[in-house]
Design a protein around this motif. Structure first.
Motif, PDB file in Angstrom:
ATOM      1  N   LEU A  27     -11.353   6.932  18.753  1.00  0.00           N
ATOM      2  CA  LEU A  27     -12.333   6.818  19.826  1.00  0.00           C
ATOM      3  C   LEU A  27     -13.629   6.152  19.378  1.00  0.00           C
ATOM      4  O   LEU A  27     -14.099   6.365  18.265  1.00  0.00           O
ATOM      5  CB  LEU A  27     -12.638   8.195  20.403  1.00  0.00           C
ATOM      6  CG  LEU A  27     -11.459   8.922  21.033  1.00  0.00           C
ATOM      7  CD1 LEU A  27     -11.868  10.314  21.471  1.00  0.00           C
ATOM      8  CD2 LEU A  27     -10.902   8.132  22.209  1.00  0.00           C
ATOM      9  N   ASP A  28     -14.187   5.368  20.267  1.00  0.00           N
ATOM     10  CA  ASP A  28     -15.485   4.744  20.045  1.00  0.00           C
ATOM     11  C   ASP A  28     -16.559   5.599  20.688  1.00  0.00           C
ATOM     12  O   ASP A  28     -16.281   6.431  21.537  1.00  0.00           O
ATOM     13  CB  ASP A  28     -15.516   3.350  20.661  1.00  0.00           C
ATOM     14  CG  ASP A  28     -14.554   2.392  19.980  1.00  0.00           C
ATOM     15  OD1 ASP A  28     -13.974   1.567  20.696  1.00  0.00           O
ATOM     16  OD2 ASP A  28     -14.394   2.476  18.748  1.00  0.00           O
ATOM     17  N   GLU A  75     -20.085   6.822  10.909  1.00  0.00           N
ATOM     18  CA  GLU A  75     -21.317   6.306  11.516  1.00  0.00           C
ATOM     19  C   GLU A  75     -21.728   7.042  12.798  1.00  0.00           C
ATOM     20  O   GLU A  75     -22.866   7.427  12.938  1.00  0.00           O
ATOM     21  CB  GLU A  75     -21.162   4.806  11.795  1.00  0.00           C
ATOM     22  CG  GLU A  75     -22.432   4.144  12.259  1.00  0.00           C
ATOM     23  CD  GLU A  75     -23.587   4.249  11.266  1.00  0.00           C
ATOM     24  OE1 GLU A  75     -24.740   4.407  11.707  1.00  0.00           O
ATOM     25  OE2 GLU A  75     -23.334   4.195  10.051  1.00  0.00           O
ATOM     26  N   ASP A  76     -20.808   7.233  13.737  1.00  0.00           N
ATOM     27  CA  ASP A  76     -21.154   7.875  15.006  1.00  0.00           C
ATOM     28  C   ASP A  76     -20.346   9.139  15.277  1.00  0.00           C
ATOM     29  O   ASP A  76     -20.206   9.549  16.426  1.00  0.00           O
ATOM     30  CB  ASP A  76     -20.945   6.905  16.172  1.00  0.00           C
ATOM     31  CG  ASP A  76     -22.062   5.889  16.285  1.00  0.00           C
ATOM     32  OD1 ASP A  76     -23.157   6.167  15.783  1.00  0.00           O
ATOM     33  OD2 ASP A  76     -21.841   4.823  16.887  1.00  0.00           O
ATOM     34  N   PHE A 106     -24.737  12.323  23.055  1.00  0.00           N
ATOM     35  CA  PHE A 106     -23.346  12.087  22.680  1.00  0.00           C
ATOM     36  C   PHE A 106     -22.529  11.609  23.868  1.00  0.00           C
ATOM     37  O   PHE A 106     -22.729  12.047  24.992  1.00  0.00           O
ATOM     38  CB  PHE A 106     -22.725  13.365  22.098  1.00  0.00           C
ATOM     39  CG  PHE A 106     -23.347  13.757  20.801  1.00  0.00           C
ATOM     40  CD1 PHE A 106     -22.943  13.182  19.613  1.00  0.00           C
ATOM     41  CD2 PHE A 106     -24.376  14.684  20.775  1.00  0.00           C
ATOM     42  CE1 PHE A 106     -23.533  13.518  18.424  1.00  0.00           C
ATOM     43  CE2 PHE A 106     -24.986  15.035  19.586  1.00  0.00           C
ATOM     44  CZ  PHE A 106     -24.570  14.448  18.406  1.00  0.00           C
ATOM     45  N   ASP A 107     -21.580  10.710  23.570  1.00  0.00           N
ATOM     46  CA  ASP A 107     -20.656  10.244  24.595  1.00  0.00           C
ATOM     47  C   ASP A 107     -19.555  11.275  24.840  1.00  0.00           C
ATOM     48  O   ASP A 107     -19.133  11.496  25.968  1.00  0.00           O
ATOM     49  CB  ASP A 107     -20.014   8.922  24.174  1.00  0.00           C
ATOM     50  CG  ASP A 107     -21.049   7.825  23.986  1.00  0.00           C
ATOM     51  OD1 ASP A 107     -21.917   7.672  24.871  1.00  0.00           O
ATOM     52  OD2 ASP A 107     -20.994   7.136  22.957  1.00  0.00           O
ATOM     53  N   LEU A 142     -10.878   8.707  28.085  1.00  0.00           N
ATOM     54  CA  LEU A 142     -12.207   8.826  27.481  1.00  0.00           C
ATOM     55  C   LEU A 142     -12.921   7.486  27.391  1.00  0.00           C
ATOM     56  O   LEU A 142     -14.147   7.437  27.392  1.00  0.00           O
ATOM     57  CB  LEU A 142     -12.103   9.469  26.100  1.00  0.00           C
ATOM     58  CG  LEU A 142     -11.636  10.919  26.098  1.00  0.00           C
ATOM     59  CD1 LEU A 142     -11.501  11.425  24.674  1.00  0.00           C
ATOM     60  CD2 LEU A 142     -12.561  11.808  26.882  1.00  0.00           C
ATOM     61  N   SER A 143     -12.183   6.392  27.350  1.00  0.00           N
ATOM     62  CA  SER A 143     -12.819   5.075  27.283  1.00  0.00           C
ATOM     63  C   SER A 143     -13.491   4.711  28.602  1.00  0.00           C
ATOM     64  O   SER A 143     -14.333   3.823  28.657  1.00  0.00           O
ATOM     65  CB  SER A 143     -11.804   4.012  26.890  1.00  0.00           C
ATOM     66  OG  SER A 143     -10.851   3.845  27.918  1.00  0.00           O
ATOM     67  N   LEU A 144     -13.159   5.404  29.675  1.00  0.00           N
ATOM     68  CA  LEU A 144     -13.752   5.124  30.967  1.00  0.00           C
ATOM     69  C   LEU A 144     -15.220   5.525  31.048  1.00  0.00           C
ATOM     70  O   LEU A 144     -15.914   5.131  31.958  1.00  0.00           O
ATOM     71  CB  LEU A 144     -12.974   5.836  32.079  1.00  0.00           C
ATOM     72  CG  LEU A 144     -11.528   5.396  32.259  1.00  0.00           C
ATOM     73  CD1 LEU A 144     -10.859   6.239  33.343  1.00  0.00           C
ATOM     74  CD2 LEU A 144     -11.457   3.920  32.619  1.00  0.00           C
ATOM     75  N   ILE A 145     -15.709   6.267  30.071  1.00  0.00           N
ATOM     76  CA  ILE A 145     -17.118   6.691  30.121  1.00  0.00           C
ATOM     77  C   ILE A 145     -18.072   5.591  29.740  1.00  0.00           C
ATOM     78  O   ILE A 145     -19.252   5.695  29.965  1.00  0.00           O
ATOM     79  CB  ILE A 145     -17.376   7.935  29.246  1.00  0.00           C
ATOM     80  CG1 ILE A 145     -17.158   7.626  27.772  1.00  0.00           C
ATOM     81  CG2 ILE A 145     -16.544   9.099  29.693  1.00  0.00           C
ATOM     82  CD1 ILE A 145     -17.616   8.722  26.857  1.00  0.00           C
TER      83      ILE A 145
END
Length: 146
Positions: A27-28, A75-76, A106-107, A142-145
Motif C-alpha cells: 500500500l501507498d 518512509e511512510d 494518516f491515509d 484502499l487505493s480509492l482514498i
C-alpha cells in the motif's frame, strides 16, 4: 482534508503478522498500525522489536503522545507497538475514538484487534466461517482514498 481509512486485520496472530507485513509492502500513503495484541510478534515480523519504548496502552492512557510512541518502519509506515503488560490499563472504546480523532495525518490506520468501532475494511484470513479477502481487492479498495 485527508480521508482516513480504518482497517481491521482479523486473523490468527501468525497470519496477522504476515498480512500486516504484506500490507506495508503493497500500500501507498501514510500508514499507521495500532497494535493491540498482547504479543510483539507483529513488531518482530516488521523488524522493529528492538525499538519499542512506549506502547499502545501508554498512548491510550495518556502517558505519552502517540507521536512519541510511533516507530518508523519505512518512509511512510509506522507502528504503535503492543503492550507487554496488558493489565496496566483497561482501554475503552472512547480511548480508541480519542486516538482516532488525532490521526488525521494518516491515509490508513490498521488495527490488530476489534476495538468496538466501525471499520472501513476488515481483512480475514484463515477463518472458515467468514469470507476470504484478497489482498488485490483490499489494495483496490484502499487505493480509492487517494
Amino acid at each position: 482534508m485527508i480521508c482516513m481509512k480504518t482497517v481491521l486485520v482479523n486473523s490468527k496472530l501468525q497470519k496477522k503478522a504476515l498480512l500486516i507485513q504484506s500490507l506495508c509492502n503493497l500500500l501507498d500513503g501514510k500508514i499507521l498500525i495500532v497494535n493491540s495484541e498482547n504479543s510483539r510478534q507483529i513488531e518482530y515480523a516488521l523488524g522493529v522489536e528492538d525499538y519499542c519504548v512506549y506502547d499502545t496502552l501508554d498512548v491510550l492512557s495518556n502517558v505519552v503522545d502517540y507521536k512519541k510512541s510511533m516507530i518508523k518502519i519505512t518512509e511512510d509506515k509506522y507502528i504503535i507497538p503492543s503492550t507487554v503488560k496488558p493489565d496496566k490499563y483497561s482501554a475503552t472504546i472512547d480511548d480508541y475514538k480519542n486516538l482516532l480523532d488525532k490521526l488525521n495525518e494518516f491515509d490508513i490506520v490498521i488495527f490488530t484487534e476489534n476495538i468496538g468501532i466501525e471499520f472501513d475494511e476488515e481483512i480475514m484470513w484463515g477463518n472458515e466461517e467468514k469470507s476470504y479477502f484478497s489482498l488485490s481487492s483490499l489494495y483496490y479498495s484502499l487505493s480509492l482514498i487517494h
